[in-house]
Design an enzyme around this catalytic site. Structure first.
Site, short mmCIF file in Angstrom:
data_model
loop_
_atom_site.label_atom_id
_atom_site.label_comp_id
_atom_site.label_asym_id
_atom_site.label_seq_id
_atom_site.Cartn_x
_atom_site.Cartn_y
_atom_site.Cartn_z
N GLN A 1 12.89 22.78 20.99
CA GLN A 1 13.28 21.38 21.16
C GLN A 1 14.75 21.21 21.53
OE1 GLN A 1 11.28 20.14 17.26
NE2 GLN A 1 11.11 18.31 18.52
N HIS B 1 4.97 23.62 17.90
CA HIS B 1 6.00 23.64 18.95
C HIS B 1 6.22 25.05 19.49
CE1 HIS B 1 7.63 19.61 19.30
NE2 HIS B 1 7.78 19.49 18.00
#
Ligand code: NI
Length: 171
Positions: free
Chosen positions: A51, A142
């Site tokens: 991220q 993720h």
């Protein structure tokens, strides 16, 4: 320490599986410190390295955030492996720093086991069936290139995608 830019949908990088960390060196320690600062500034309860644009299997979480003013309980998990040990639960109103202005209920495992190492390279094992379990499932997703919107209906995901594309065009 510095606050890093958070990569947001539909950036293709978010769909890429990350690579295991082989050496927990100075660079990795610095990345973790910057990730923590970025997460607390956002604020968020969890963050995966991808991220902030780093192709590494690292997640950080702090579920103490928001419970008590100034209370912190940072957990760092490197190269996490997760298994679902029990049924399913609806995670209400899930959100993500990489999916701005959108929340949805998401079906998650009710209980999990996670194994990995901490930032000193010591093995860790976590068994949970609470909010932290959901956060871990979200963050470890993720690392496999999965966003929570990949786990909702196609119709809802499409609606969000169209909204984002429209906003990008207007900019
Ligand atoms: Ni997220």
């Amino acid at each position: 320490m510095s606050i890093l830019d958070i990569v947001t949908f539909p950036e293709p990088l978010l769909k890429e599986p990350t690579k295991p960390v082989e050496n927990i060196d100075e660079e990795i320690q610095q990345l973790i410190d910057n990730m923590a600062e970025t997460m607390y500034a956002a604020p968020g309860v969890g963050l995966a390295a991808i991220q902030v644009g780093a192709d590494k299997s690292i997640v950080i979480i702090d579920t103490a955030l928001g419970q008590e003013e100034g209370k912190r309980d940072l957990q760092v998990i490197i190269n996490p492996k997760i298994i679902c040990t029990e049924g399913s639960v609806i995670s209400e109103n899930e959100g993500c720093l990489s999916v701005p202005d959108f929340r949805s209920d998401v079906k998650r495992c009710a209980a999990i086991e996670v194994e990995g190492v901490d930032r000193e390279g010591k093995p860790i094992r976590i068994e949970r069936d609470d909010f932290l379990s959901v956060v871990l499932q979200h963050e470890i997703d993720h690392l496999n290139g999965i966003l929570f919107i990949d786990r909702i209906s196609k119709l809802k995901r499409e609606m969000y995608r169209r909204r984002v594309m429209k906003q990008l065009k207007e900019k």
